[in-house]
Design an enzyme around this catalytic site. Structure first.
Site, PDB file in Angstrom:
ATOM      1  N   CYS A  61       0.837  -1.203   0.000  1.00 40.81           N
ATOM      2  CA  CYS A  61       0.000   0.000   0.000  1.00 40.81           C
ATOM      3  C   CYS A  61       0.869   1.249   0.000  1.00 40.81           C
ATOM      4  CB  CYS A  61      -0.916   0.020   1.230  1.00 40.81           C
ATOM      5  SG  CYS A  61      -0.027   0.222   2.788  1.00 40.81           S
ATOM      6  N   CYS A  64       3.552   1.647   2.677  1.00 34.98           N
ATOM      7  CA  CYS A  64       4.830   0.969   2.419  1.00 34.98           C
ATOM      8  C   CYS A  64       5.749   1.877   1.615  1.00 34.98           C
ATOM      9  CB  CYS A  64       4.593  -0.328   1.651  1.00 34.98           C
ATOM     10  SG  CYS A  64       3.555  -1.527   2.485  1.00 34.98           S
ATOM     11  N   ASP A 484       9.672  29.038 -30.691  1.00 37.14           N
ATOM     12  CA  ASP A 484      10.811  29.551 -31.447  1.00 37.14           C
ATOM     13  C   ASP A 484      10.413  29.501 -32.923  1.00 37.14           C
ATOM     14  OD1 ASP A 484      13.541  30.281 -32.052  1.00 37.14           O
ATOM     15  OD2 ASP A 484      13.763  28.220 -32.753  1.00 37.14           O
ATOM     16  N   ASP A 683      13.816  23.715 -30.635  1.00 27.89           N
ATOM     17  CA  ASP A 683      14.449  22.558 -31.265  1.00 27.89           C
ATOM     18  C   ASP A 683      15.252  21.725 -30.285  1.00 27.89           C
ATOM     19  OD1 ASP A 683      16.771  23.947 -30.820  1.00 27.89           O
ATOM     20  OD2 ASP A 683      17.077  24.537 -32.891  1.00 27.89           O
ATOM     21  N   ASP A 687      17.969  26.008 -28.366  1.00 24.38           N
ATOM     22  CA  ASP A 687      17.087  26.680 -27.423  1.00 24.38           C
ATOM     23  C   ASP A 687      17.182  26.126 -26.012  1.00 24.38           C
ATOM     24  OD1 ASP A 687      15.912  28.341 -29.439  1.00 24.38           O
ATOM     25  OD2 ASP A 687      14.804  26.598 -30.127  1.00 24.38           O
TER      26      ASP A 687
END
Length: 788
Positions: A61, A64, A484, A683, A687
């Site tokens: 669960c 844990c 861009d 790209d 960038d």
């Protein structure tokens, strides 16, 4: 950096060695390692840290997962630890000079769980074994439980314990014991181990609920109490059924990454010493020449050396149409060759390959956390102890306030399973057991990771790679998306758009003489002219005395005649009469294109227009993003006229032009102040600063060229439609996360009080608990039905 370290509280001395690239820190007492790391990073440097992923067994669960994460983060040398219940995986970032992977795994074992291996070991076989084990336990439990249920019917409906009450009681205990001790043995072991370690979990609650129910059996032989031994078997059987269904659903949710792992080729045919030999993919080396036959898989990333074929790259890009490949073209490992035989030089092997990067990226996304999950994480840390305390208080309230609780129970007699006439001790025990088994931390722990697992898997299948879960939430909150220009909105390579010959010249003649001189230039515009001439199969002539006029054009002798190609400024400088051309030049430039004027022997021969054209679908993508409520902006380093023309073509109203790469970061900050969260699309290479500065960076690429590491989301196919698909996928995934969290909280908030007042039968409580987890996982899988 020395000064930055010495400013950290508790540091007496810091010595930095440039030669060894190490810092030695002397302290006056305990100092938080994270503070030292942040000091180093704040000084503009970084600390070498590694990240490992561990497959963990034994988690039942969210408690844990919270226990393991807390244990690891408290280790000296561990910078960050996150544990994903849905994938049974822990991702740990640590400083390798302070702690080792073995010590990290040992700490997990000490916490009561088992490290099955590192990420990547999670194969289909292991998943099947785990699911098969759950199925066997479930079936074994129901073999005995179904007999107990049939035996219970006469007593429940007619009050007749056949053949006698004593035999009935002993029989219920006999049937329940193998269910709890054999089929449910692992649950009891896990629950007891967690409780002994002071970190009780879901299994602890089931252990207590079913265990107390079973003990009422022998107690009923001595005390005036109703036996719920048979009910204990039903609790465990429904619990194991819920666990099996839940794991089966989780398996479906994680199938995308397993499919990716199975895509790779197992063997490759390579040329060795003049012969073709078959070797395992693991033994490939860079530079090996691989022979890929028709219909075969490309063993690893490489470059086509000879041959031509069409490659099915749908596994990588989601694009169904095969792509033509020839000498010099890059191919992706695990893609399928079409009808041609090709020879490929291996360029990437092992963990460097594109497929390995995709798998790692999907794993990172599935291991990451979403900000909205923070509340659920905080709650799961104390949820089980709080439930145990609530169950104990429930027992005491029913025992100490029998009249009050009896009145509440009588008001609920319309429910068939509410029986106020039972003894006070029995009612108190039933309510306590119901609280134990109805509480569901699993739903809280599965709410987010299952949705991220499905969403990131869907994205990978569509060529959308999501690196972080946080990007999913941020994408939904974003107010603006900035593009861009070059290589993102446009194709990134100029093309000839206009050929305008003057009287006495034809189009092909003008293009041919221009390409003949531009062949000697390295300028991108020159390349566009030469490519256009090659497309038309024009014969190019040799020129003499070639000279480049920097930033303005070129000149040379063609068959003894003076040929000049360049800007309007260069032509005026050379005294060329431009009458009749100026208006055409102005018209081309207003469309954002570059005018290349051609002069032969001092007379205008014509003009070429060259431009970086918009990608297909740019305007449609912008319109879609607007419909989604996003403001769309273009940021470009180009001149204002060109930028404005491209933006108009794409339907973008807001343009920021003539911005250098470092200036894009400042523009993103301005956009953030105005619109809130910012998404930047670039790209991924040129960038990188802007992608990092944005709240969500989306990198566009094509196949292996996509810069996965520089972005939050990477689009492999490189088309702009992928941007709108990524936004839709993020929003749909986040919607599922919110739905799951709402259900998980709502369920516990409503069901636990009902159990406290005695309105829930233990068996119904267990069914409700199992259904809650299954609902969350199933809802996450419903994401697959969404069209993105």
């Amino acid at each position: 950096m020395t000064g930055a370290l010495q400013k950290v509280e508790g540091v007496r001395e810091a010595v930095v060695s440039l030669a060894s690239e190490k810092a030695t820190v002397t302290t006056d007492g305990p100092v938080d390692l994270l503070s030292l790391v942040e000091a180093v990073r704040g000084a503009g440097y970084d600390v070498h840290a590694e990240t490992i992923s561990l497959d963990i067994e034994g988690m039942s669960c969210a408690s844990c997962a919270a226990t393991i994460a807390s244990t690891l983060e408290n280790m000296e040398g561990v910078l960050q630890a996150s544990v994903n219940l849905a994938t049974d995986r822990a991702s740990v970032t640590f400083v390798d000079t302070v702690v080792t992977p073995g010590e990290i795994a040992g700490m997990v074992e000490k916490a009561g769980y088992h490290v099955a291996g590192t990420a990547g070991d999670l194969t289909e076989d292991r998943m099947e074994r785990k699911l098969g084990e759950s199925r066997r336990r479930m079936l074994a439990a129901w073999v005995f439980t179904s007999l107990a249920v049939v035996w219970m019917v006469p007593e429940m409906l007619f009050g007749v314990a056949w053949p006698s009450m004593d035999v009935y009681r002993w029989g219920m205990m006999a049937l329940a014991l193998p269910v709890l001790a054999w089929a449910g043995g692992s649950t009891f072991f896990s629950g007891f181990r967690a409780a002994a370690g002071m970190h009780p979990n879901m299994d602890t609650l089931i252990m207590l609920g079913s265990g107390i129910s079973f003990l009422t059996g022998p107690a009923s032989l001595v005390f005036p109490i109703t036996s719920y031994a048979g009910v204990s078997a039903m609790i465990m059987a429904f619990h194991l059924t819920g666990r099996y269904v839940e794991q089966n659903a989780q398996g479906k949710a994680s199938r995308a990454i397993r499919k990716l792992m199975e895509l790779g080729a197992f063997a490759a045919t390579v040329e060795r010493e003049g012969r073709q030999v078959e070797v395992p993919v693991d033994e490939l080396q860079r530079g090996d020449i691989m022979v890929v036959r028709p219909g075969g898989k490309v063993p690893t990333d490489g470059e086509v050396v000879s041959g031509e074929s069409h490659i099915d790259e749908s596994m990588a890009t989601g694009e169904s149409m095969p792509v033509r490949k020839g000498p010099g073209d890059q191919v992706i490992g695990a893609t399928v060759n079409g009808d041609g035989l090709i020879r490929v030089r291996a360029t990437r092997i092992g963990k460097e390959t594109f497929l390995a990067q995709v798998i790692r990226m999907v794993e990172e996304a599935q291991a990451s956390r979403v900000p909205i999950q923070a509340l659920a994480d905080r709650i799961t840390g104390w949820f089980v102890p709080a439930v145990m305390l609530t169950a104990l208080l429930t027992f005491l309230i029913h025992m100490l306030m029998p009249e009050v609780m009896g009145g509440i129970l009588r008001a609920g007699e319309f429910l068939p399973w509410v029986q106020p006439g039972l003894g006070n001790l029995t009612l108190a025990l039933v309510a306590m057991v119901s609280v134990f088994v109805i509480a569901c931390p699993c739903a809280l722990g599965l709410a987010t990771p299952t949705a991220i697992m499905v969403g990131s898997g869907m994205g990978a299948e569509k060529g959308i790679l999501i690196r972080t879960g946080a990007a999913i939430q941020t994408m939904r909150e974003a107010g603006v998306i900035a593009f861009d220009k070059t290589g993102t909105l446009t194709r990134g390579s100029p093309v000839v758009t206009d050929i305008v010959p003057r009287e006495g010249f034809g189009e092909n003649e003008l293009l041919g003489i221009t390409a003949s001189i531009e062949r000697g230039s390295e300028h991108p515009l020159a390349g566009a002219v030469v490519r256009k001439a090659e497309e038309r199969d024009l014969t190019l002539r040799e020129v003499e005395g070639f000279r480049a006029v920097r930033g303005r054009g070129v000149e040379a002798l063609l068959d003894g005649r003076r040929l000049i190609v360049g800007s309007i400024g260069l032509m005026r400088e050379r005294g060329l009469d431009l009458s009749g051309l100026e208006s055409e030049v102005r018209g081309i430039e207003e469309q954002g294109r570059t005018a290349m004027i051609v002069s032969l022997d001092g007379r205008p021969a014509g003009m070429l227009g060259v431009a970086d054209t918009l990608k297909e679908g740019a305007s449609g993508t912008v319109a879609e993003l607007r419909d989604m409520g996003l403001e769309v902006v273009m940021i470009s380093g180009d001149n204002a006229v060109t930028a404005r023309a491209v933006a108009d073509g794409a339907g973008i109203g807001s343009v920021v032009a003539e911005v250098l790469p470092e200036g894009k970061v400042r523009e993103i900050e301005k956009l953030r102040e105005r619109y809130g969260k910012v998404v930047f699309v670039g790209d991924g290479i040129n960038d990188a600063p802007a992608l990092a500065a944005a709240d969500v960076g989306i990198a566009l690429g094509t196949g292996t060229d996509v810069a996965i590491e520089t972005s939050d989301i990477a689009l492999i196919r490189g088309d702009l439609e992928g941007v709108s698909r990524a936004v839709r996928l993020s929003r749909e995934t986040f919607r599922k996360i919110r739905q799951n969290l709402f259900w998980a909280f709502f369920y516990n908030i409503v069901m636990i009080p009902l159990a406290v007042i005695g309105y829930m039968h233990p068996v119904l409580a267990e069914i409700a608990m199992a259904t809650s987890s299954i609902t969350v996982v199933t809802n996450a899988n419903m994401l697959r039905r969404k069209k993105i």
